[in-house]
Write a protein that holds these residues in place. Structure first.
Motif, PDB file in Angstrom:
ATOM      1  N   MET A   1      48.545 -15.179  27.706  1.00  0.00           N
ATOM      2  CA  MET A   1      48.322 -15.362  29.141  1.00  0.00           C
ATOM      3  C   MET A   1      47.880 -16.781  29.413  1.00  0.00           C
ATOM      4  SD  MET A   1      46.443 -11.805  30.103  1.00  0.00           S
ATOM      5  CE  MET A   1      45.609 -11.617  28.575  1.00  0.00           C
ATOM      6  N   ASN A   2      48.200 -17.285  30.556  1.00  0.00           N
ATOM      7  CA  ASN A   2      47.951 -18.674  30.868  1.00  0.00           C
ATOM      8  C   ASN A   2      46.856 -18.818  31.895  1.00  0.00           C
ATOM      9  OD1 ASN A   2      50.173 -19.389  29.216  1.00  0.00           O
ATOM     10  ND2 ASN A   2      51.562 -18.956  30.903  1.00  0.00           N
ATOM     11  N   GLN A   3      46.222 -19.929  31.821  1.00  0.00           N
ATOM     12  CA  GLN A   3      45.250 -20.253  32.849  1.00  0.00           C
ATOM     13  C   GLN A   3      45.963 -20.429  34.168  1.00  0.00           C
ATOM     14  OE1 GLN A   3      42.114 -20.162  32.754  1.00  0.00           O
ATOM     15  NE2 GLN A   3      41.133 -21.338  31.181  1.00  0.00           N
ATOM     16  N   PRO A   4      45.343 -20.089  35.283  1.00  0.00           N
ATOM     17  CA  PRO A   4      45.992 -20.282  36.565  1.00  0.00           C
ATOM     18  C   PRO A   4      46.220 -21.748  36.834  1.00  0.00           C
ATOM     19  CG  PRO A   4      43.699 -19.677  36.853  1.00  0.00           C
ATOM     20  CD  PRO A   4      44.005 -19.523  35.404  1.00  0.00           C
ATOM     21  N   GLY A   5      47.315 -22.032  37.520  1.00  0.00           N
ATOM     22  CA  GLY A   5      47.642 -23.417  37.822  1.00  0.00           C
ATOM     23  C   GLY A   5      46.718 -23.992  38.861  1.00  0.00           C
ATOM     24  N   GLY A   6      46.861 -25.288  39.092  1.00  0.00           N
ATOM     25  CA  GLY A   6      46.012 -25.959  40.051  1.00  0.00           C
ATOM     26  C   GLY A   6      46.305 -25.515  41.457  1.00  0.00           C
ATOM     27  N   GLY A   7      45.299 -25.678  42.315  1.00  0.00           N
ATOM     28  CA  GLY A   7      45.490 -25.330  43.718  1.00  0.00           C
ATOM     29  C   GLY A   7      45.163 -23.883  43.988  1.00  0.00           C
ATOM     30  N   VAL A 101      53.052   2.208  23.662  1.00  0.00           N
ATOM     31  CA  VAL A 101      52.920   2.363  25.107  1.00  0.00           C
ATOM     32  C   VAL A 101      54.276   2.135  25.761  1.00  0.00           C
ATOM     33  CG1 VAL A 101      50.516   1.628  25.128  1.00  0.00           C
ATOM     34  CG2 VAL A 101      52.305  -0.073  25.443  1.00  0.00           C
ATOM     35  N   PHE A 102      54.448   2.736  26.938  1.00  0.00           N
ATOM     36  CA  PHE A 102      55.624   2.455  27.762  1.00  0.00           C
ATOM     37  C   PHE A 102      55.403   1.123  28.459  1.00  0.00           C
ATOM     38  CE2 PHE A 102      57.674   2.460  31.918  1.00  0.00           C
ATOM     39  CZ  PHE A 102      58.995   2.657  31.545  1.00  0.00           C
ATOM     40  N   HIS A 103      56.435   0.287  28.458  1.00  0.00           N
ATOM     41  CA  HIS A 103      56.290  -1.050  29.016  1.00  0.00           C
ATOM     42  C   HIS A 103      57.615  -1.458  29.638  1.00  0.00           C
ATOM     43  CE1 HIS A 103      55.309  -5.594  28.251  1.00  0.00           C
ATOM     44  NE2 HIS A 103      55.232  -5.264  29.518  1.00  0.00           N
ATOM     45  N   GLU A 104      57.606  -1.695  30.945  1.00  0.00           N
ATOM     46  CA  GLU A 104      58.803  -2.200  31.608  1.00  0.00           C
ATOM     47  C   GLU A 104      58.796  -3.721  31.536  1.00  0.00           C
ATOM     48  OE1 GLU A 104      61.250  -1.938  35.832  1.00  0.00           O
ATOM     49  OE2 GLU A 104      59.462  -0.706  35.521  1.00  0.00           O
ATOM     50  N   LEU A 105      59.791  -4.286  30.896  1.00  0.00           N
ATOM     51  CA  LEU A 105      59.851  -5.730  30.695  1.00  0.00           C
ATOM     52  C   LEU A 105      60.292  -6.420  31.984  1.00  0.00           C
ATOM     53  CD1 LEU A 105      61.585  -5.752  27.195  1.00  0.00           C
ATOM     54  CD2 LEU A 105      59.144  -5.629  27.736  1.00  0.00           C
ATOM     55  N   LEU A 106      59.639  -7.529  32.291  1.00  0.00           N
ATOM     56  CA  LEU A 106      59.918  -8.259  33.534  1.00  0.00           C
ATOM     57  C   LEU A 106      60.111  -9.735  33.209  1.00  0.00           C
ATOM     58  CD1 LEU A 106      57.175  -6.593  35.742  1.00  0.00           C
ATOM     59  CD2 LEU A 106      59.620  -6.145  35.858  1.00  0.00           C
ATOM     60  N   PRO A 107      61.228 -10.102  32.617  1.00  0.00           N
ATOM     61  CA  PRO A 107      61.434 -11.496  32.234  1.00  0.00           C
ATOM     62  C   PRO A 107      61.388 -12.416  33.446  1.00  0.00           C
ATOM     63  CG  PRO A 107      63.501 -10.268  32.122  1.00  0.00           C
ATOM     64  CD  PRO A 107      62.411  -9.265  32.330  1.00  0.00           C
ATOM     65  N   GLY A 108      60.631 -13.502  33.303  1.00  0.00           N
ATOM     66  CA  GLY A 108      60.561 -14.482  34.379  1.00  0.00           C
ATOM     67  C   GLY A 108      59.382 -14.334  35.300  1.00  0.00           C
ATOM     68  N   GLU A 109      58.676 -13.192  35.254  1.00  0.00           N
ATOM     69  CA  GLU A 109      57.526 -13.037  36.144  1.00  0.00           C
ATOM     70  C   GLU A 109      56.292 -13.693  35.537  1.00  0.00           C
ATOM     71  OE1 GLU A 109      56.426  -9.541  38.137  1.00  0.00           O
ATOM     72  OE2 GLU A 109      58.466  -8.932  38.620  1.00  0.00           O
ATOM     73  N   LYS A 110      55.324 -13.996  36.393  1.00  0.00           N
ATOM     74  CA  LYS A 110      54.104 -14.675  35.987  1.00  0.00           C
ATOM     75  C   LYS A 110      53.403 -13.906  34.870  1.00  0.00           C
ATOM     76  CE  LYS A 110      51.463 -16.051  39.340  1.00  0.00           C
ATOM     77  NZ  LYS A 110      51.547 -17.508  39.343  1.00  0.00           N
ATOM     78  N   HIS A 434      59.984  -4.330  47.154  1.00  0.00           N
ATOM     79  CA  HIS A 434      58.752  -5.072  47.394  1.00  0.00           C
ATOM     80  C   HIS A 434      57.811  -5.094  46.195  1.00  0.00           C
ATOM     81  CE1 HIS A 434      60.149  -4.054  51.493  1.00  0.00           C
ATOM     82  NE2 HIS A 434      59.560  -5.166  51.862  1.00  0.00           N
ATOM     83  N   ASP A 435      58.177  -4.453  45.088  1.00  0.00           N
ATOM     84  CA  ASP A 435      57.230  -4.321  43.984  1.00  0.00           C
ATOM     85  C   ASP A 435      56.796  -5.674  43.427  1.00  0.00           C
ATOM     86  OD1 ASP A 435      59.773  -4.781  43.020  1.00  0.00           O
ATOM     87  OD2 ASP A 435      59.658  -3.332  41.386  1.00  0.00           O
ATOM     88  N   ARG A 436      57.752  -6.591  43.266  1.00  0.00           N
ATOM     89  CA  ARG A 436      57.402  -7.910  42.723  1.00  0.00           C
ATOM     90  C   ARG A 436      56.460  -8.644  43.666  1.00  0.00           C
ATOM     91  NH1 ARG A 436      61.469 -12.004  39.644  1.00  0.00           N
ATOM     92  NH2 ARG A 436      59.958 -13.660  39.219  1.00  0.00           N
ATOM     93  N   GLU A 437      56.720  -8.567  44.969  1.00  0.00           N
ATOM     94  CA  GLU A 437      55.842  -9.201  45.959  1.00  0.00           C
ATOM     95  C   GLU A 437      54.421  -8.664  45.850  1.00  0.00           C
ATOM     96  OE1 GLU A 437      55.072  -8.764  50.762  1.00  0.00           O
ATOM     97  OE2 GLU A 437      57.036  -8.242  49.939  1.00  0.00           O
ATOM     98  N   PHE A 438      54.276  -7.351  45.684  1.00  0.00           N
ATOM     99  CA  PHE A 438      52.939  -6.763  45.614  1.00  0.00           C
ATOM    100  C   PHE A 438      52.239  -7.105  44.305  1.00  0.00           C
ATOM    101  CE2 PHE A 438      53.973  -4.594  49.430  1.00  0.00           C
ATOM    102  CZ  PHE A 438      52.765  -4.180  49.967  1.00  0.00           C
TER     103      PHE A 438
END
Length: 677
Positions: A1-7, A101-110, A434-438
């Motif tokens: 996991m990454n540190q949050p970006g600036g701003g 565990v069950f895991h839905e892969l989401l390539p490209g998401e944060k 809308h799932d990605r937005e939420f």
């Protein structure tokens, strides 16, 4: 996991927002802790089990099952509406194991690992990669990573189901794993759904012209399921003398566009109380008449409608008012429209053509869920929240629904409002459009926003029970941010540790995240709760324990060093004792590894390392008195720790301690007091 970006990103600010440096601390209340509602993670499991029961196996399901069993991977192809994604979930459900565990892969998401990262897969995991709606670019990028992903799946004895875009290209070396499924006969699908709805088989086995007409041609599986549900609802409201043919005819009629009918009805209702009742019945369809009456009055007050000034006994009774809007009260006192599915048309009409009502409906819903009425049961509250959520999502206003949930969780929010907020956000997360937005919005709340009232505990439950069910990595990060900000409670911290302990991969990611953080006091507090040595040394179902992995050892050493260097001994000693007890429990070289990690962390304390070594030794002596299995093994562990300390200081093997505890302590003090650069 990454540190949050600036701003800082701020969306739809309500109250305080965080726009500068520094920590934000939030309090998570206890309102939801004692809730008697089922955890959404259990609900998700129940829904998956129901899906398995209701699914009619599509053509080639057996081939897909065999391919998955043989290779650990299957790539499903098929036309939209053939049941591809349902089949994928059912296939993975059949491989549910305690170790994965069950895991839905989401390539490209944060904060999602890339598909070629081997850390993405843990032993026994069930992985779903749904790319059915991917464009050419997304599908091409995923294809490039599939060989590495498949390799990790094979090595970890996991299972991967990929849903590919229909008519998408597939590399020749992946063709072996491709299975094209075809929709099963529509009549079989309809009958399975009707059976699950409790419709007697002697009814649905009868030939019916309405059913034949509906199934003529190819219907997507979703449409068939919706029609079956309409038949169920028609049966529930039918007269005793009506049978299957009438239920199907009513269901067919309900599928027609009723907007013209509703528009004409609304035009004929000029008085505010009439329209308030119409809206109320549509939003609380099926609720008890008492609830309808009180909720309609609440709506008028919410809209500041003036009283009519007519004496109470001169008012129209509820039966007459319901008749004016084509509704009626059933034998049990529950109010419904006379026409099936009329309520959804009414809701859509007011939402579409009276947009000024929308802000007021949110406040009204909050008032209704708070009604102190025995008929306002959880199903009524949930149904009301779902109906308003559908309108927001149907019209692309996910931001409005999110803001509504945030407002419901303001100061002094009741348990009912907090549960409504959880349910509203769940509707957003479960909506494919809308799932990605939420998920992104929840990240911004957890990481950057100042949370008002009890909204933090709403987010804890959303992350722990909803998001974690299918996207555990994202839930882990969001709970981490909540845990490091909370004060006066440890609910987010407990949820974070519970989630991390459910998977070696998640525990590895949390330790790595902590080791790469600024190691502030909140981070160190999280580490001390998350560094339970039992799962770290457990080898169940794996070739080696987490504590034997180089990356985990680096993370543990970094975090323990920060703990020993910056926290008082009273804070870390109970956790160090737990490590020492585990090391004495007969875990062999894994227990020794725990000691080595503590010594290595202390050795980094430079000018304070002699002091820290002495504190570790004193903690080991104290651990002898509290050892669950008695002092004998703990004494041996203390001797081994002393030896490791001596070696770290370059003093050679430690001398055998004398039988006297006093002399042993003196020897340790002399050894631990020596330091070298």
């Amino acid at each position: 996991m990454n540190q949050p970006g600036g701003g800082t990103r701020v969306e739809n600010p309500q109250g305080f927002t965080h726009t500068g440096p520094g920590n934000i601390y939030v309090n998570v209340g206890a309102q939801l802790q004692d809730s008697d509602k089922p955890a959404f993670r259990r609900v998700a499991e129940d829904q998956l089990r129901r899906l398995r029961r209701v699914l009619v196996a599509p053509v080639n399901m057996g081939k897909a099952r065999a391919t998955l069993a043989e290779t650990g991977t299957v790539i499903l192809d098929g036309t939209p509406g053939s049941g591809r994604t349902s089949a994928a979930r059912v296939l993975l459900r059949e491989y549910h194991q305690d170790g994965g565990v069950f895991h839905e892969l989401l390539p490209g998401e944060k904060d999602e690992l890339s598909l070629h990262d081997p850390a993405l897969v843990e032993a026994g995991d069930q992985l779903l990669l749904d790319l059915s709606a991917a464009d050419d670019r997304q599908w091409s990028a995923a294809r490039a990573d599939l060989p590495a992903l498949r390799k990790a799946v094979h090595e970890q004895h996991a299972h991967l189901v990929i849903v590919m875009p229909h008519r998408g290209t597939l590399d020749p070396d992946l063709q072996y794993y491709r299975v094209e499924i075809h929709q099963p006969p529509g009549l079989n699908v309809l009958r399975r759904h009707l059976r699950m709805h409790g419709v007697p088989y002697e009814q649905y086995l009868q030939p019916d012209l309405t059913v034949d007409e509906f199934l003529r041609g190819t219907r997507p599986m979703r449409e068939i399921a919706d029609f079956a549900d309409l038949v169920r609802r028609a049966r529930e409201t039918a007269r005793p003398d009506e049978e299957f043919a009438q239920w199907c005819a009513t269901a067919k009629k309900a599928r027609n566009d009723r907007q013209k009918e509703v528009t004409a009805l609304v035009a004929g209702l000029s008085e505010a109380p009439q329209r308030a009742l119409l809206i109320t019945v549509s939003m609380l369809h099926g609720a008890h008449a008492d609830v309808i009456h009180h909720a309609a009055q609440l709506l008028l007050r919410t809209l500041d409608s003036p009283a009519d000034g007519i004496p109470l006994l001169q008012h129209k009774d509820l039966a007459k008012r319901l008749e004016e809007i084509s509704a009626e009260t059933g034998p049990g006192g529950h109010v419904r429209f006379k026409e099936l599915d009329y309520d959804s048309a009414v809701r859509a009409h007011f939402w579409n053509y009276m947009p000024d009502l929308r802000p007021h409906l949110g406040a009204w819903v909050a008032s209704v869920v708070d009604l102190n009425d025995p008929h306002v049961v959880p199903a009524v509250r949930d149904g009301l929240v779902e109906r308003v959520a559908v309108q927001y999502l149907r019209t692309g206003r996910g931001d409005g629904l999110a803001s509504l949930a945030e407002r419901w969780s303001s100061e002094a929010a009741s348990r009912a409002r907090l549960e409504a907020a959880v349910h509203a956000l769940t509707c957003g997360l479960n909506d494919p459009a809308h799932d990605r937005e939420f998920r992104e919005r929840i990240y911004q709340w957890c990481a950057h926003r100042r949370l008002r009232g009890e909204f933090a505990q709403v987010l804890v439950q959303i992350c722990a029970d909803v998001l974690a069910a299918s996207h555990p990595d994202q839930a882990l990060l969001r709970l981490y941010y909540l845990a490091r900000r909370e004060r006066g409670t440890t609910r987010a911290l407990q949820a974070l540790c519970d989630l991390a302990s459910s998977s070696r991969r998640l525990q590895r990611r949390l330790l790595d995240r902590l080791a790469r953080s600024d190691l502030s006091p909140p981070d160190l507090g999280i580490f001390l709760r998350a560094c339970d040595p039992v799962p770290l040394t457990d080898r169940s179902g794996t070739s080696r324990a987490l504590v034997e992995e180089n990356g985990v050892q680096r993370s543990l050493t970094t975090c323990w060093h920060a703990v020993l260097a910056s926290l008082p001994r009273a804070r870390w000693q109970p956790h160090a004792e737990h490590w020492l007890h585990r090391a004495a429990d007969g875990t062999g070289h894994r227990g020794t590894a725990l000691l080595d990690l503590l010594v290595s962390a202390a050795d980094r304390c430079e000018e304070r390392r002699g002091e820290v070594f002495a504190a570790l030794y004193a903690s080991a002596r104290q651990a002898e008195r509290t050892a669950p299995r008695g002092p004998t093994r703990s004494v041996e562990t203390t001797e081994l720790l002393l030896h490791r300390i001596s070696v770290a200081q370059g003093l050679g093997p430690a001398p055998s301690p004398s039988p006297s505890p006093a002399s042993a302590s003196a020897s340790a003090s002399a050894s631990a007091g020596e330091t070298r650069p």
